[in-house]
Scaffold this motif. Structure first.
Motif, PDB file in Angstrom:
ATOM      1  N   UNK A 140       0.832  -1.199   0.000  1.00 13.51           N
ATOM      2  CA  UNK A 140       0.000   0.000   0.000  1.00 13.51           C
ATOM      3  C   UNK A 140       0.870   1.255   0.000  1.00 13.51           C
ATOM      4  N   UNK A 141       0.452   2.232  -0.773  1.00 11.66           N
ATOM      5  CA  UNK A 141       1.147   3.528  -0.771  1.00 11.66           C
ATOM      6  C   UNK A 141       0.103   4.612  -0.522  1.00 11.66           C
ATOM      7  N   UNK A 142       0.549   5.653   0.151  1.00 10.90           N
ATOM      8  CA  UNK A 142      -0.349   6.773   0.415  1.00 10.90           C
ATOM      9  C   UNK A 142       0.181   8.012  -0.281  1.00 10.90           C
ATOM     10  N   UNK A 143      -0.689   8.653  -1.014  1.00  8.09           N
ATOM     11  CA  UNK A 143      -0.321   9.941  -1.610  1.00  8.09           C
ATOM     12  C   UNK A 143      -1.123  11.017  -0.904  1.00  8.09           C
ATOM     13  N   UNK A 144      -0.478  12.116  -0.515  1.00  9.26           N
ATOM     14  CA  UNK A 144      -1.295  13.194   0.032  1.00  9.26           C
ATOM     15  C   UNK A 144      -0.773  14.553  -0.406  1.00  9.26           C
ATOM     16  N   UNK A 145      -1.690  15.497  -0.528  1.00  9.40           N
ATOM     17  CA  UNK A 145      -1.339  16.845  -0.979  1.00  9.40           C
ATOM     18  C   UNK A 145      -2.248  17.861  -0.291  1.00  9.40           C
ATOM     19  N   UNK A 146      -1.697  19.044  -0.108  1.00  6.08           N
ATOM     20  CA  UNK A 146      -2.445  20.153   0.498  1.00  6.08           C
ATOM     21  C   UNK A 146      -2.198  21.406  -0.293  1.00  6.08           C
ATOM     22  N   UNK A 147      -3.191  22.272  -0.288  1.00 11.61           N
ATOM     23  CA  UNK A 147      -3.028  23.519  -1.023  1.00 11.61           C
ATOM     24  C   UNK A 147      -4.020  24.532  -0.485  1.00 11.61           C
ATOM     25  N   UNK A 148      -3.659  25.811  -0.572  1.00 15.01           N
ATOM     26  CA  UNK A 148      -4.630  26.845  -0.208  1.00 15.01           C
ATOM     27  C   UNK A 148      -4.948  27.645  -1.467  1.00 15.01           C
ATOM     28  N   UNK A 149      -6.200  27.696  -1.831  1.00 10.99           N
ATOM     29  CA  UNK A 149      -6.616  28.498  -2.986  1.00 10.99           C
ATOM     30  C   UNK A 149      -6.951  29.918  -2.529  1.00 10.99           C
ATOM     31  N   UNK A 150      -6.561  30.892  -3.342  1.00 13.66           N
ATOM     32  CA  UNK A 150      -6.877  32.287  -3.027  1.00 13.66           C
ATOM     33  C   UNK A 150      -8.245  32.680  -3.579  1.00 13.66           C
ATOM     34  N   UNK A 157       6.738  -7.014  -7.558  1.00 16.84           N
ATOM     35  CA  UNK A 157       5.888  -6.593  -8.675  1.00 16.84           C
ATOM     36  C   UNK A 157       4.786  -5.668  -8.170  1.00 16.84           C
ATOM     37  N   UNK A 158       4.223  -6.049  -7.040  1.00 15.08           N
ATOM     38  CA  UNK A 158       3.169  -5.215  -6.473  1.00 15.08           C
ATOM     39  C   UNK A 158       3.708  -3.819  -6.156  1.00 15.08           C
ATOM     40  N   UNK A 159       4.910  -3.810  -5.601  1.00 15.80           N
ATOM     41  CA  UNK A 159       5.557  -2.542  -5.294  1.00 15.80           C
ATOM     42  C   UNK A 159       5.730  -1.678  -6.527  1.00 15.80           C
ATOM     43  N   UNK A 160       6.193  -2.317  -7.616  1.00 15.18           N
ATOM     44  CA  UNK A 160       6.419  -1.567  -8.861  1.00 15.18           C
ATOM     45  C   UNK A 160       5.106  -1.003  -9.387  1.00 15.18           C
ATOM     46  N   UNK A 161       4.050  -1.817  -9.312  1.00 13.48           N
ATOM     47  CA  UNK A 161       2.747  -1.353  -9.798  1.00 13.48           C
ATOM     48  C   UNK A 161       2.261  -0.163  -8.951  1.00 13.48           C
TER      49      UNK A 161
END
Lengths: 100, 186
Positions: free
Chosen positions: B1-11, B141-145
């Protein structure tokens, strides 16, 4: 607005989308919406879309996903909600956790 | 399992962001060519809470890296099921998405939240995605995917933000223009 995955539904979808966006920005967001005024147009669009989904065999996939999303409906239809979507299925206990 | 996360503030205000979120994939967005269709499957307004629930089907078309084709086949069209909840009293938009295509091999579960910022005219954006390769076999292989999927996901997320900024800017300009026109007429 964006296109439909079924080109034959584009025209009715555009009419619906235009109606919806006006209703959303002028009434819904201001808290004055009593009901979804674009519902009649949506029904027309839905008739076209449902046929296309059937023809392409996508319906059952959607049904499965819908069932998987039940927990989120409970959580996010509450007046005050949590912050993350959850799903029941497809957890692999062997998986490793790597944050990006 | 991999987790992607992102944050941003819109003006931009929560009202502007949540409205334009519905046309994120319109022709004003020149960074989302991989999204070829956005369909509304259902929509309902809960009169007691004021919450608007929407189910959408997102159709994407994006070429796969050639080594991945041996797992996923050569079909480059994928479908995403998304349910969103707009709470106008709390000023929040929550979008829960999952992949429909290749779901026996890969699970991508995404949460996106738009909430009103701490100061007026600002909106917070939070995105998390959980990516799990489900195929049996070697962890390698799972890791690569998973790595390839996270890579693709983060590139699309960056483009998505850029494209959405453009939609917000054009929308504000169009609105200002409309107001000017109305003043001229009046």
């Amino acid at each position: 607005m964006s296109a439909s995955f079924a080109p034959e539904c584009n025209e009715v979808k555009e009419r619906y989308d235009t109606c919806f966006l006006k209703w959303y920005s002028e009434k819904f967001i201001r808290g004055t919406a009593k009901e979804d005024e674009c519902e009649p147009l949506f029904q027309k669009y839905k008739t076209c879309l449902t046929k296309a989904l059937k023809d392409k065999g996508i319906e059952s996939m959607i049904e499965e996903a819908r069932a998987d999303n039940k927990e989120n409906d409970v959580e996010f239809m509450k007046p005050s909600s949590g912050a993350k979507c959850k799903y029941n299925s497809q957890e692999d206990p062997r998986s490793q956790l790597i944050s990006v | 399992m991999k987790i992607f996360s992102a944050r941003h503030e819109y003006n931009y205000s929560w009202e502007e962001v949540s409205t334009n979120n519905w046309r994120k994939y319109c022709p004003w967005n020149d960074k989302a060519e991989h999204v070829i269709g956005v369909d509304v499957l259902s929509r309902s307004l809960d009169k007691s809470t004021g919450i608007l629930r929407t189910e959408r089907l997102i159709t994407c078309k994006q070429a796969l890296p050639s080594w991945l084709k041996s797992f996923f086949g050569s079909n480059d069209t994928s479908l995403v099921y998304e349910v969103s909840y707009v709470n106008p009293r709390e000023k929040s938009v929550t979008m829960c998405s999952q992949n429909l295509t290749w779901s026996e091999l890969l699970s991508v579960q995404e949460t996106v939240r738009y909430t009103a910022g701490n100061s007026p005219g600002k909106t917070n954006f939070d995105q998390t995605a959980k990516i799990i390769a489900l195929c049996g076999g070697w962890q390698k292989i799972k890791n690569s995917i998973e790595e390839a999927t996270v890579d693709r996901f983060s590139k699309n997320a960056a483009k998505g933000r850029e494209g959405f900024e453009r939609v917000l800017a054009i929308s504000r300009e169009a609105f200002a223009e409309q107001c000017r026109q109305q003043k001229l007429v009046a």
